[in-house]
Motif scaffolding. Structure first.
Motif, PDB file in Angstrom:
ATOM      1  N   CYS A   1       0.892  -1.147  -0.241  1.00  0.00           N
ATOM      2  CA  CYS A   1       0.046   0.152  -0.080  1.00  0.00           C
ATOM      3  C   CYS A   1       0.558   1.754   0.142  1.00  0.00           C
ATOM      4  CB  CYS A   1      -0.532   0.016   0.554  1.00  0.00           C
ATOM      5  SG  CYS A   1      -1.899   1.096   1.582  1.00  0.00           S
ATOM      6  N   VAL A   2       1.755   0.885   0.750  1.00  0.00           N
ATOM      7  CA  VAL A   2       2.245   2.533   0.606  1.00  0.00           C
ATOM      8  C   VAL A   2       3.444   3.182  -0.468  1.00  0.00           C
ATOM      9  CG1 VAL A   2       4.730   3.853   2.030  1.00  0.00           C
ATOM     10  CG2 VAL A   2       3.241   2.080   3.252  1.00  0.00           C
ATOM     11  N   GLU A   3       4.113   2.014  -1.098  1.00  0.00           N
ATOM     12  CA  GLU A   3       5.312   2.030  -2.580  1.00  0.00           C
ATOM     13  C   GLU A   3       3.187   2.658  -3.102  1.00  0.00           C
ATOM     14  OE1 GLU A   3       4.991  -0.824  -0.062  1.00  0.00           O
ATOM     15  OE2 GLU A   3       7.128  -0.640   0.009  1.00  0.00           O
ATOM     16  N   ILE A   4       2.116   1.874  -3.791  1.00  0.00           N
ATOM     17  CA  ILE A   4       0.907   2.067  -4.193  1.00  0.00           C
ATOM     18  C   ILE A   4       1.433   3.314  -4.405  1.00  0.00           C
ATOM     19  CG2 ILE A   4      -1.107   2.010  -5.086  1.00  0.00           C
ATOM     20  CD1 ILE A   4      -0.535  -1.225  -4.038  1.00  0.00           C
ATOM     21  N   GLN A   5       1.026   3.947  -2.937  1.00  0.00           N
ATOM     22  CA  GLN A   5       0.756   5.163  -2.619  1.00  0.00           C
ATOM     23  C   GLN A   5       1.413   5.784  -2.984  1.00  0.00           C
ATOM     24  OE1 GLN A   5      -2.501   6.216  -2.073  1.00  0.00           O
ATOM     25  NE2 GLN A   5      -1.942   3.958  -1.647  1.00  0.00           N
ATOM     26  N   THR A   6       2.609   6.189  -3.092  1.00  0.00           N
ATOM     27  CA  THR A   6       3.907   6.818  -3.548  1.00  0.00           C
ATOM     28  C   THR A   6       4.315   7.243  -5.185  1.00  0.00           C
ATOM     29  OG1 THR A   6       5.073   6.062  -1.858  1.00  0.00           O
ATOM     30  CG2 THR A   6       6.577   7.218  -4.035  1.00  0.00           C
ATOM     31  N   TYR A   7       3.511   5.755  -5.893  1.00  0.00           N
ATOM     32  CA  TYR A   7       3.522   5.459  -7.494  1.00  0.00           C
ATOM     33  C   TYR A   7       2.373   6.339  -7.354  1.00  0.00           C
ATOM     34  CZ  TYR A   7       2.024   3.127 -11.782  1.00  0.00           C
ATOM     35  OH  TYR A   7       1.291   3.045 -12.730  1.00  0.00           O
ATOM     36  N   LYS A   8       1.242   6.744  -7.111  1.00  0.00           N
ATOM     37  CA  LYS A   8       0.244   7.989  -7.490  1.00  0.00           C
ATOM     38  C   LYS A   8       0.564   8.857  -7.374  1.00  0.00           C
ATOM     39  CE  LYS A   8      -3.096   7.052  -5.411  1.00  0.00           C
ATOM     40  NZ  LYS A   8      -4.818   6.027  -4.210  1.00  0.00           N
TER      41      LYS A   8
ATOM     42  N   GLU B   1      -5.274   0.556 -14.991  1.00  0.00           N
ATOM     43  CA  GLU B   1      -4.365  -0.561 -14.409  1.00  0.00           C
ATOM     44  C   GLU B   1      -4.100  -1.389 -13.213  1.00  0.00           C
ATOM     45  OE1 GLU B   1      -0.652  -1.025 -16.864  1.00  0.00           O
ATOM     46  OE2 GLU B   1      -1.608   0.742 -18.345  1.00  0.00           O
ATOM     47  N   LEU B   2      -3.958   0.017 -12.183  1.00  0.00           N
ATOM     48  CA  LEU B   2      -3.995   0.070 -10.926  1.00  0.00           C
ATOM     49  C   LEU B   2      -5.437  -0.511 -10.302  1.00  0.00           C
ATOM     50  CD1 LEU B   2      -2.161   0.337  -7.963  1.00  0.00           C
ATOM     51  CD2 LEU B   2      -2.333   2.397  -7.687  1.00  0.00           C
ATOM     52  N   GLN B   3      -6.528   0.039 -10.516  1.00  0.00           N
ATOM     53  CA  GLN B   3      -7.686   0.433  -9.904  1.00  0.00           C
ATOM     54  C   GLN B   3      -7.690  -1.286 -10.706  1.00  0.00           C
ATOM     55  OE1 GLN B   3     -10.171   1.860  -8.550  1.00  0.00           O
ATOM     56  NE2 GLN B   3     -11.597   0.456  -8.831  1.00  0.00           N
ATOM     57  N   SER B   4      -7.527  -2.195 -11.646  1.00  0.00           N
ATOM     58  CA  SER B   4      -8.479  -3.385 -11.798  1.00  0.00           C
ATOM     59  C   SER B   4      -7.375  -4.527 -11.052  1.00  0.00           C
ATOM     60  CB  SER B   4      -7.534  -3.512 -13.527  1.00  0.00           C
ATOM     61  OG  SER B   4      -6.304  -3.610 -13.679  1.00  0.00           O
ATOM     62  N   SER B   5      -5.747  -3.805 -11.155  1.00  0.00           N
ATOM     63  CA  SER B   5      -5.128  -4.224 -10.003  1.00  0.00           C
ATOM     64  C   SER B   5      -5.880  -4.926  -8.305  1.00  0.00           C
ATOM     65  CB  SER B   5      -3.846  -4.239 -10.268  1.00  0.00           C
ATOM     66  OG  SER B   5      -3.422  -4.733 -11.702  1.00  0.00           O
ATOM     67  N   CYS B   6      -5.173  -3.214  -7.707  1.00  0.00           N
ATOM     68  CA  CYS B   6      -5.408  -3.502  -6.411  1.00  0.00           C
ATOM     69  C   CYS B   6      -6.344  -2.148  -6.367  1.00  0.00           C
ATOM     70  CB  CYS B   6      -4.115  -2.712  -6.419  1.00  0.00           C
ATOM     71  SG  CYS B   6      -2.435  -3.862  -5.883  1.00  0.00           S
TER      72      CYS B   6
ATOM     73  N   ALA C   1      -7.849   3.420  -4.768  1.00  0.00           N
ATOM     74  CA  ALA C   1      -9.027   4.119  -3.935  1.00  0.00           C
ATOM     75  C   ALA C   1      -8.329   5.288  -3.190  1.00  0.00           C
ATOM     76  CB  ALA C   1      -9.798   3.809  -4.043  1.00  0.00           C
ATOM     77  N   LEU C   2      -7.121   4.505  -2.274  1.00  0.00           N
ATOM     78  CA  LEU C   2      -7.285   5.052  -0.938  1.00  0.00           C
ATOM     79  C   LEU C   2      -6.282   6.776  -1.183  1.00  0.00           C
ATOM     80  CD1 LEU C   2      -6.270   1.975   1.099  1.00  0.00           C
ATOM     81  CD2 LEU C   2      -7.757   3.724   1.585  1.00  0.00           C
ATOM     82  N   ARG C   3      -5.797   7.596   0.110  1.00  0.00           N
ATOM     83  CA  ARG C   3      -5.889   8.266  -0.135  1.00  0.00           C
ATOM     84  C   ARG C   3      -4.473   8.231   0.818  1.00  0.00           C
ATOM     85  NH1 ARG C   3      -6.870  13.296  -3.091  1.00  0.00           N
ATOM     86  NH2 ARG C   3      -8.339  13.546  -3.157  1.00  0.00           N
TER      87      ARG C   3
ATOM     88  N   HIS D   1       0.591   2.131   9.193  1.00  0.00           N
ATOM     89  CA  HIS D   1       1.791   3.556   9.292  1.00  0.00           C
ATOM     90  C   HIS D   1       3.288   3.405   8.079  1.00  0.00           C
ATOM     91  CE1 HIS D   1      -0.502   6.073  12.492  1.00  0.00           C
ATOM     92  NE2 HIS D   1      -0.209   4.211  12.844  1.00  0.00           N
ATOM     93  N   THR D   2       3.968   4.118   7.351  1.00  0.00           N
ATOM     94  CA  THR D   2       4.839   3.915   6.584  1.00  0.00           C
ATOM     95  C   THR D   2       5.697   3.624   7.751  1.00  0.00           C
ATOM     96  OG1 THR D   2       4.631   5.674   4.982  1.00  0.00           O
ATOM     97  CG2 THR D   2       6.195   4.892   5.246  1.00  0.00           C
ATOM     98  N   PRO D   3       6.418   2.490   7.380  1.00  0.00           N
ATOM     99  CA  PRO D   3       7.935   1.803   8.135  1.00  0.00           C
ATOM    100  C   PRO D   3       8.463   3.291   8.137  1.00  0.00           C
ATOM    101  CG  PRO D   3       7.859   0.987   6.039  1.00  0.00           C
ATOM    102  CD  PRO D   3       6.171   1.464   6.437  1.00  0.00           C
ATOM    103  N   ASN D   4       8.948   3.033   9.636  1.00  0.00           N
ATOM    104  CA  ASN D   4      10.255   4.002   9.850  1.00  0.00           C
ATOM    105  C   ASN D   4      11.839   2.778   9.906  1.00  0.00           C
ATOM    106  OD1 ASN D   4      12.007   5.339  11.287  1.00  0.00           O
ATOM    107  ND2 ASN D   4      11.067   5.826  13.568  1.00  0.00           N
ATOM    108  N   ILE D   5      12.156   3.277   8.846  1.00  0.00           N
ATOM    109  CA  ILE D   5      13.374   2.788   8.233  1.00  0.00           C
ATOM    110  C   ILE D   5      14.504   3.740   9.317  1.00  0.00           C
ATOM    111  CG2 ILE D   5      12.392   1.509   6.342  1.00  0.00           C
ATOM    112  CD1 ILE D   5      14.337   3.763   4.403  1.00  0.00           C
ATOM    113  N   LYS D   6      14.460   4.803  10.261  1.00  0.00           N
ATOM    114  CA  LYS D   6      15.334   5.271  10.295  1.00  0.00           C
ATOM    115  C   LYS D   6      16.927   4.329  10.753  1.00  0.00           C
ATOM    116  CE  LYS D   6      16.954   9.647  12.697  1.00  0.00           C
ATOM    117  NZ  LYS D   6      15.678  10.310  13.762  1.00  0.00           N
TER     118      LYS D   6
END
Length: 90
Positions: free
Chosen positions: A18-25, A45-50, A55-57, A62-67
């Motif tokens: 999901c986080v990666e998809i939001q970044t892609y958008k 294409e994204l709508q048909s796959s996921c 649809a999410l904003r 939460h985004t993983p904390n990789i610090k």
């Protein structure tokens, strides 16, 4: 359905990405070299796959904390940034 992944597996994968998809958008929306036709095709294409993630904003998780991971593998990023004259330095 998908030929390789079943619907349940695909939906689980979409949820985990999901986080990666939001970044892609976000990248698609701001790309200078993508016109409306290409943007709409990519979103379809994204709508048909996921569909849920398309649809999410914002993702529910939460985004993983990789610090800590970055600091452990690369050292103190603040020192690294202060030693360089790039556009992100203060």
């Amino acid at each position: 359905g998908d030929l390789i992944l079943g619907d349940e597996e695909r939906m689980l994968l979409c949820h985990e990405l999901c986080v990666e998809i939001q970044t892609y958008k976000l990248i698609l929306r701001n790309a200078l070299n993508i016109d409306d036709t290409k943007y709409n095709a990519s979103m379809e294409e994204l709508q048909s796959s996921c569909p849920r993630e398309a649809a999410l904003r914002q993702c529910e998780d939460h985004t993983p904390n990789i610090k800590e991971k970055l600091l452990n593998s690369r050292g103190d990023l603040r020192k690294l940034g202060s030693n360089r004259g790039g556009r992100h330095s203060a």
